[in-house]
Design a protein around this motif. Structure first.
Motif, PDB file in Angstrom:
ATOM      1  N   ARG A   6       0.862  -1.198   0.000  1.00  0.00           N
ATOM      2  CA  ARG A   6       0.000   0.000   0.000  1.00  0.00           C
ATOM      3  C   ARG A   6       0.891   1.238   0.000  1.00  0.00           C
ATOM      4  O   ARG A   6       2.088   1.169   0.272  1.00  0.00           O
ATOM      5  N   THR A  55     -10.449  -2.488  -3.196  1.00  0.00           N
ATOM      6  CA  THR A  55      -9.931  -1.124  -3.210  1.00  0.00           C
ATOM      7  C   THR A  55      -9.028  -0.929  -4.424  1.00  0.00           C
ATOM      8  O   THR A  55      -8.734  -1.870  -5.170  1.00  0.00           O
ATOM      9  N   LYS A  56      -8.562   0.303  -4.587  1.00  0.00           N
ATOM     10  CA  LYS A  56      -7.610   0.607  -5.655  1.00  0.00           C
ATOM     11  C   LYS A  56      -6.354  -0.252  -5.496  1.00  0.00           C
ATOM     12  O   LYS A  56      -5.813  -0.771  -6.483  1.00  0.00           O
TER      13      LYS A  56
END
Length: 460
Positions: free
Chosen positions: A281, A316-317
């Protein structure tokens, strides 16, 4: 003719119950006789070979007992090296082992090079090169499966396959030789259809061996596996579940794993070198960011990627970016936390990854773990190899030789189909024959032989 005598410590260094000093060569028994003293002052030759005899190792020049030992001698050719061989079992301390070895060297032996005992077994014709290489695989085997495969190779499984193929090639070359050199004699020439048939058989046999090479390499070296995913999806919990122990710290706080954790485990005889990575992330934490970069490095090197997604949260992205990364990789996708209300459906995810196996799991409830193991086994064996088989090509050198042999026979087949002159076809078939001979050592270069045995440990 090998006329010198070698010696080395055959057991692992350090303190142990016993140490073994191994001696091989024409002076082996003479050396033992000169330093070994039995209770009744008898010569070692007064005892039967292959019988352990109690006594002491004595430095007669200093009139000093070095250790209390058991000694045995074995006469050529029925030994590991096909030479006279001696083994001295002494107390497993550094001092007695070193002192006895130094005495043996003073009495006329020289220190063995790494793998020299096995090299002599090869040079003296007791084993071929493929069998010799299996010895080190036995020592380094990580699983029972790896050990069984190496033992099968030591007993000649690969060598027999290579010999069968080379026998067919040799017969074909003999017929070709007659057809080329004795065209004016009343001898039946080999026909192009006969050549085609023989060479197709050779091609198929080589292909069968090559088909096992990827699986064989994994069994020998392990499957480099990386667990990836964004933080807090259950990567560390998965590692702990596969290991059946709490190796990685597990919390509800995202980013707990800030560096990679490497472990080795066995899944149904398949060795895995598995890495739990820091969650991938964007982060402002410099330490966590370094962990993410290391995770990406391991991802790029991995043989197998296990992507863990949280089924209880929308993608999510970050999830989608990782999904794109694994599209062209060997990967398994795990939908974890299926014990919670699901926000990600398996069928929707399958549309994004049509060629990937998606497994629904709950690590908390220990659901789906067997299915993960079954999929790994299925991937490794590829559907065309039985899990119980032990005939694999595990050695990269063997694979390279087989690939060259396959290329030569393919070129020869093309020449046959075009009905080119026999002498041109003969060149390709001979190249195939020589490439296969490199595996067993019949046609291998001395420098390669030296390089192979240099990887062995001392005393083997």
């Amino acid at each position: 003719m090998i006329d010198d005598t070698i010696a080395a410590i055959a057991t692992a260094p350090g303190e142990a119950g016993i140490s073994i000093i191994r001696i091989s060569g024409s002076k082996a028994i003479d050396i033992l006789d000169s330093i070994f003293k039995t209770k009744k002052e008898a010569s070692i030759r007064d005892f039967s070979q292959r019988r352990l005899v109690y006594g002491h190792i004595v430095d007669r020049e200093k009139n000093k007992i070095l250790d209390e030992v058991l000694a045995v001698y074995m006469k050529a050719p029925y030994t590991y090296t096909k030479e006279d061989t001696v083994e001295i079992n002494c107390h497993g301390g550094i001092v007695p082992t070193r002192n006895i070895l130094e005495l043996v060297l003073r009495k006329g032996a020289r220190m063995a090079d790494p793998g020299e005992f096995t090299k002599r077994a090869f040079l003296n014709g007791r084993i071929d090169l493929a069998q010799a290489e299996a010895v080190i695989d036995l020592i380094k085997a990580k699983t029972n499966k790896g050990f069984d495969v190496a033992l099968s190779q030591l007993e000649g499984s690969i060598s027999r396959n290579i010999k069968d193929i080379r026998d067919i090639i040799l017969q074909t070359l003999a017929h070709l030789h007659v057809s080329i050199d004795y065209t004016e004699e009343d001898i039946e020439e080999i026909t192009y259809p006969q050549l085609l048939s023989n060479m197709e058989i050779v091609k198929e046999k080589i292909k069968r061996l090559l088909d096992t090479s990827e699986t064989g390499k994994i069994i020998r070296e392990g499957l480099n596996t990386v667990i990836i995913g964004k933080p807090n999806v259950g990567k560390s919990s998965l590692l702990n579940a596969l290991l059946k122990e709490s190796r990685a710290i597990v919390t509800d706080i995202p980013g707990t794993t800030r560096d990679v954790i490497e472990e080795n485990l066995s899944i149904r005889g398949i060795p895995l070198k598995i890495v739990d990575t820091a969650g991938i992330r964007d982060t402002d934490d410099i330490v966590e960011r370094m962990g993410v970069e290391r995770s990406k490095e391991f991802f790029n090197k991995a043989d197998l990627v296990i992507l863990v997604l949280d089924a209880s949260e929308d993608l999510t992205k970050e999830d989608n970016e990782i999904i794109e990364l694994i599209n062209d990789r060997r990967a398994i996708v795990l939908l974890n936390k299926t014990d919670l209300p699901q926000r990600v459906k398996k069928e929707d995810l399958q549309k994004l990854l049509p060629n990937k196996k998606i497994i629904q799991i709950s690590i908390l409830q220990e659901k789906g773990l067997n299915e993960i193991e079954e999929e790994i086994v299925k991937m490794v064996y590829g559907g065309h190899i039985k899990e119980m088989d032990i005939s694999f090509v595990t050695n990269v050198r063997h694979k390279n030789s087989l690939e060259r042999a396959a290329k030569s026979i393919e070129e020869g087949l093309e020449a046959v189909k075009q009905e080119l002159p026999y002498d041109l076809i003969e060149v390709d078939i001979k190249d195939c024959y020589d490439a296969l001979g490199e595996i067993t050592g019949d046609t291998v270069d001395d420098n390669i032989i030296d390089k192979i045995f240099a990887n062995f440990c001392l005393g083997k």
